[in-house]
Design a protein around this motif. Sequence first.
Motif, short mmCIF file in Angstrom:
data_model
loop_
_atom_site.label_atom_id
_atom_site.label_comp_id
_atom_site.label_asym_id
_atom_site.label_seq_id
_atom_site.Cartn_x
_atom_site.Cartn_y
_atom_site.Cartn_z
N MET A 173 0.84 -1.20 0.00
CA MET A 173 0.00 0.00 0.00
C MET A 173 0.87 1.25 0.00
N ALA A 174 1.90 1.23 0.84
CA ALA A 174 2.78 2.39 0.94
C ALA A 174 3.52 2.63 -0.38
N ASP A 175 4.00 1.53 -1.01
CA ASP A 175 4.72 1.65 -2.27
C ASP A 175 3.85 2.25 -3.37
N GLN A 176 2.55 2.02 -3.29
CA GLN A 176 1.62 2.53 -4.31
C GLN A 176 1.01 3.87 -3.91
N GLY A 177 1.52 4.44 -2.82
CA GLY A 177 1.06 5.76 -2.43
C GLY A 177 -0.27 5.78 -1.72
N VAL A 178 -0.70 4.62 -1.19
CA VAL A 178 -1.96 4.55 -0.45
C VAL A 178 -1.64 4.72 1.03
N SER A 179 -2.20 5.74 1.63
CA SER A 179 -1.92 6.03 3.04
C SER A 179 -2.86 5.23 3.93
N PRO A 180 -2.32 4.44 4.86
CA PRO A 180 -3.17 3.69 5.78
C PRO A 180 -3.91 4.64 6.73
N ASN A 181 -5.15 4.28 7.05
CA ASN A 181 -5.91 5.09 8.01
C ASN A 181 -5.95 4.37 9.36
N ILE A 182 -6.71 4.91 10.31
CA ILE A 182 -6.77 4.35 11.66
C ILE A 182 -7.31 2.92 11.65
N ILE A 183 -8.22 2.64 10.69
CA ILE A 183 -8.78 1.28 10.60
C ILE A 183 -7.70 0.30 10.15
N THR A 184 -6.87 0.73 9.21
CA THR A 184 -5.78 -0.14 8.73
C THR A 184 -4.82 -0.46 9.87
N TYR A 185 -4.39 0.57 10.56
CA TYR A 185 -3.47 0.35 11.68
C TYR A 185 -4.12 -0.51 12.76
N GLY A 186 -5.39 -0.24 13.05
CA GLY A 186 -6.09 -1.01 14.07
C GLY A 186 -6.19 -2.48 13.72
N THR A 187 -6.39 -2.77 12.44
CA THR A 187 -6.50 -4.16 11.98
C THR A 187 -5.17 -4.89 12.14
N VAL A 188 -4.07 -4.21 11.80
CA VAL A 188 -2.75 -4.82 11.93
C VAL A 188 -2.44 -5.05 13.42
N ILE A 189 -2.77 -4.08 14.25
CA ILE A 189 -2.54 -4.21 15.69
C ILE A 189 -3.33 -5.40 16.24
N LYS A 190 -4.57 -5.53 15.81
CA LYS A 190 -5.40 -6.65 16.27
C LYS A 190 -4.81 -7.98 15.84
N ALA A 191 -4.29 -8.03 14.62
CA ALA A 191 -3.70 -9.27 14.12
C ALA A 191 -2.49 -9.68 14.97
N TYR A 192 -1.65 -8.72 15.31
CA TYR A 192 -0.49 -9.02 16.15
C TYR A 192 -0.92 -9.46 17.55
N CYS A 193 -1.95 -8.79 18.10
CA CYS A 193 -2.44 -9.18 19.43
C CYS A 193 -3.00 -10.59 19.42
N SER A 194 -3.71 -10.94 18.37
CA SER A 194 -4.29 -12.28 18.26
C SER A 194 -3.22 -13.35 18.15
N ALA A 195 -2.08 -12.98 17.59
CA ALA A 195 -0.98 -13.94 17.39
C ALA A 195 0.01 -13.92 18.54
N ASN A 196 -0.34 -13.25 19.64
CA ASN A 196 0.54 -13.15 20.80
C ASN A 196 1.88 -12.51 20.42
N ARG A 197 1.80 -11.50 19.60
CA ARG A 197 2.99 -10.73 19.22
C ARG A 197 2.77 -9.29 19.66
N LEU A 198 2.66 -9.13 20.98
CA LEU A 198 2.31 -7.84 21.56
C LEU A 198 3.36 -6.78 21.30
N ASP A 199 4.64 -7.17 21.31
CA ASP A 199 5.70 -6.18 21.06
C ASP A 199 5.54 -5.55 19.69
N GLN A 200 5.19 -6.36 18.70
CA GLN A 200 5.00 -5.82 17.35
C GLN A 200 3.73 -4.98 17.26
N ALA A 201 2.71 -5.36 18.03
CA ALA A 201 1.48 -4.55 18.05
C ALA A 201 1.77 -3.15 18.59
#
Length: 271
Positions: A1-29
Amino acid sequence: MADQGVSPNIITYGTVIKAYCSANRLDQAFAVLEEMQKSTSLHPDEVTYNTLLDGCARYGLFDRGLEVLADMRRAGVPPSNYTLSVIAKLANRSKKPKKAFEMVDTLRKEFGLKLNMHVYNNLIHAATCDSNMMKAQEVFGTMLDERVRPDGRTYTLLLRFCITQKAAVPATALLRTAFGLKHQKEDLVKTGSEDSLHPLLVKALLRSCHWAAAPLRGNSALQEEVIQDTFDFLSRSLDSSGVPKLLADVQKSLPSLKLPKSTTSRIFAKP
């Protein structure tokens, strides 16, 4: 997305954070959160903070969860009932059940929140984790007093706890409430009983509580297995004289209910 000039919004960041939390990767979240705050003009919203709190709760990271809550307050993001529910879960999973009541009560008062069913359920769970029968009854009594309808999980938590604590009087009262049956004062107030009811719960039950009956169908239903186990426990209690009538009343609402022969024989064998 970044390479194509698409700026992530709060929903995008929130989704990635949720994915890391679900995978027990809290440091990355938390690293994603830090990146969002440093590299963009976006600010975490309630959903983002709740996601991180839930991740901390899931893995019992109490101190880190408190840091998230403190950041949330500094950012001026008000908590919701969902936040309170997760806070109670955080305390439970961190083996600090008493903290659940303290933190929820503080936030409830500060932000003027009316607790919903999910928060009450997690507080009841906290009381059971603390092996505190009176506290569990007090929370349930408050729930009824506030006219917050219980669900199947509410009754499951309480009935299972009564069985483990060998508390026949509360188990009987709860089963009657779960099926919208009326209560008699003499049954609720038993002098000298070792498993007496909390006064707040007695007061609530003496009002009409038919609206508090447990759902018997759907995802939030009270499961027949829990009802069967409760009757089996009551059939073994020293005073089970009222159990045959209770069983008859329950089967009027739930004709499909079948008890093992060993349970029914004990129920009807006693005078």
